[in-house]
Design a protein around this motif. Structure first.
Motif, PDB file in Angstrom:
ATOM      1  N   ALA A 173      11.776  99.797 -11.008  1.00 62.25           N
ATOM      2  CA  ALA A 173      11.455  98.930 -12.138  1.00 62.25           C
ATOM      3  C   ALA A 173      12.693  98.206 -12.644  1.00 62.25           C
ATOM      4  O   ALA A 173      12.642  97.002 -12.936  1.00 62.25           O
ATOM      5  CB  ALA A 173      10.822  99.744 -13.265  1.00 62.25           C
ATOM      6  N   LEU A 174      13.807  98.904 -12.735  1.00 55.34           N
ATOM      7  CA  LEU A 174      15.034  98.259 -13.227  1.00 55.34           C
ATOM      8  C   LEU A 174      15.460  97.118 -12.319  1.00 55.34           C
ATOM      9  O   LEU A 174      15.926  96.077 -12.797  1.00 55.34           O
ATOM     10  CB  LEU A 174      16.142  99.297 -13.391  1.00 55.34           C
ATOM     11  N   THR A 175      15.287  97.285 -11.025  1.00 53.59           N
ATOM     12  CA  THR A 175      15.628  96.209 -10.090  1.00 53.59           C
ATOM     13  C   THR A 175      14.728  94.998 -10.340  1.00 53.59           C
ATOM     14  O   THR A 175      15.195  93.857 -10.389  1.00 53.59           O
ATOM     15  CB  THR A 175      15.513  96.696  -8.639  1.00 53.59           C
ATOM     16  N   ASN A 231      26.984  89.734  -8.375  1.00 52.64           N
ATOM     17  CA  ASN A 231      27.548  90.288  -7.141  1.00 52.64           C
ATOM     18  C   ASN A 231      27.648  91.804  -7.202  1.00 52.64           C
ATOM     19  O   ASN A 231      27.354  92.502  -6.229  1.00 52.64           O
ATOM     20  CB  ASN A 231      28.910  89.674  -6.830  1.00 52.64           C
ATOM     21  N   ALA A 232      28.047  92.332  -8.355  1.00 47.18           N
ATOM     22  CA  ALA A 232      28.123  93.786  -8.517  1.00 47.18           C
ATOM     23  C   ALA A 232      26.723  94.407  -8.441  1.00 47.18           C
ATOM     24  O   ALA A 232      26.536  95.458  -7.821  1.00 47.18           O
ATOM     25  CB  ALA A 232      28.798  94.131  -9.840  1.00 47.18           C
ATOM     26  N   THR A 233      25.755  93.756  -9.055  1.00 48.83           N
ATOM     27  CA  THR A 233      24.378  94.247  -9.011  1.00 48.83           C
ATOM     28  C   THR A 233      23.867  94.253  -7.574  1.00 48.83           C
ATOM     29  O   THR A 233      23.254  95.232  -7.131  1.00 48.83           O
ATOM     30  CB  THR A 233      23.462  93.379  -9.899  1.00 48.83           C
ATOM     31  N   VAL A 269      23.635  96.127 -18.596  1.00 47.45           N
ATOM     32  CA  VAL A 269      22.933  97.282 -19.165  1.00 47.45           C
ATOM     33  C   VAL A 269      21.893  97.796 -18.176  1.00 47.45           C
ATOM     34  O   VAL A 269      21.832  98.999 -17.896  1.00 47.45           O
ATOM     35  CB  VAL A 269      22.282  96.919 -20.514  1.00 47.45           C
ATOM     36  N   PHE A 270      21.070  96.904 -17.637  1.00 45.18           N
ATOM     37  CA  PHE A 270      20.045  97.327 -16.687  1.00 45.18           C
ATOM     38  C   PHE A 270      20.682  97.941 -15.436  1.00 45.18           C
ATOM     39  O   PHE A 270      20.169  98.923 -14.897  1.00 45.18           O
ATOM     40  CB  PHE A 270      19.145  96.153 -16.298  1.00 45.18           C
ATOM     41  N   SER A 271      21.782  97.371 -14.969  1.00 46.77           N
ATOM     42  CA  SER A 271      22.461  97.915 -13.784  1.00 46.77           C
ATOM     43  C   SER A 271      23.063  99.290 -14.060  1.00 46.77           C
ATOM     44  O   SER A 271      23.036 100.162 -13.195  1.00 46.77           O
ATOM     45  CB  SER A 271      23.555  96.960 -13.294  1.00 46.77           C
ATOM     46  N   TYR A 272      23.605  99.484 -15.263  1.00 44.58           N
ATOM     47  CA  TYR A 272      24.118 100.806 -15.617  1.00 44.58           C
ATOM     48  C   TYR A 272      22.983 101.828 -15.638  1.00 44.58           C
ATOM     49  O   TYR A 272      23.126 102.943 -15.130  1.00 44.58           O
ATOM     50  CB  TYR A 272      24.840 100.786 -16.971  1.00 44.58           C
TER      51      TYR A 272
END
Length: 188
Positions: free
Chosen positions: A161-163, A132-134, A85-88
Motif C-alpha cells: 500500500a505504501l508503494t 531516486n532513493a525511493t 515519510v511514506f518511504s520511511y
C-alpha cells in the motif's frame, strides 16, 4: 535490484480509508501507462514533472492558484516530504520493525519548508533525489517484504500500500500542478 516483482493493488484492509484517493490515482496512472509496472510508473513520474514545469519561472513557483493555498514551490516540497515519510514507513515495515509509526501534520511542515527561498530547479532536484532513493528501496524488495504489514497513524498499512500511496500521491499532485497551478487563470 528486483525490478521484475509485481506490486499488486492493495486491499482496503492494507491502508487507511483516506488513502483510497492515492490508490485510485495510481490505478489511473497505470491504466494510462498501459501496464501494471509500478516501478516503471515511479521512474516515469519525475520526467513528467520536469516536462510539465519546463517553462515555469521561479516567480511563478512562488504563486498560489487560490487564496489560502500553498505556492507551487511549497506543493513540490510537500511532495518530497510526504514521499520521505511514506518511504520511511515502507522501510520500517519492510525490515520487520513493528514499532507503531506516527502521523504527521503536513500543514505544520509546509511553512517551515522555506520553499520561498529556493529556486524551482533546486526544488526539482530535491524531488528527483527523493524519488531516486525511493526507487532504490522499492527495487530492493522481495515478495515477502512487499506483503509486510505494520501500523501507521493507528491503522494497519502494508508495504504494498505504501508503494501505491507514493505513486498515487505524486500522481495526485501532478494533476493539481497541471490543472490548477499551470492553468492560465490559476495564479493569484
Amino acid at each position: 535490484m528486483n525490478s521484475s516483482i509485481t506490486i499488486a493493488r492493495p486491499s482496503p484492509a492494507e491502508h487507511a480509508p483516506y488513502a483510497i484517493t492515492y490508490v485510485d490515482a495510481t490505478a489511473r496512472a497505470l491504466r494510462t501507462q498501459g501496464n501494471d509496472d509500478l516501478v516503471a510508473l515511479l521512474a516515469s513520474q519525475i520526467p513528467v514533472l520536469r516536462e510539465l514545469l519546463a517553462h515555469t519561472t521561479d516567480a511563478a513557483a512562488q504563486q498560489t492558484y487560490a487564496p489560502g493555498k500553498w505556492t507551487l514551490a511549497e506543493s513540490l516540497l510537500h511532495v518530497a516530504d510526504t514521499e520521505r515519510v511514506f518511504s520511511y514507513r515502507l522501510l520500517t515495515i519492510a525490515r520487520g520493525d513493528q514499532t507503531p509509526l506516527p502521523g504527521f501534520d503536513q500543514d505544520a511542515w509546509v511553512p517551515n519548508s522555506r520553499a520561498a527561498a529556493r529556486s524551482l530547479s533546486d526544488l526539482l532536484a530535491e524531488v528527483h533525489a527523493v524519488r531516486n532513493a525511493t526507487l532504490a528501496l522499492v527495487q530492493s524488495l522481495d515478495a515477502a517484504a512487499i506483503a509486510s504489514l505494520g501500523t501507521s497513524s493507528g491503522v494497519p498499512v502494508s508495504v504494498r500500500a505504501l508503494t501505491w500511496l507514493i505513486a498515487g500521491h505524486f500522481a495526485h499532485h501532478l494533476d493539481i500542478t497541471r490543472d490548477r497551478y499551470l492553468a492560465p487563470s490559476a495564479m493569484s
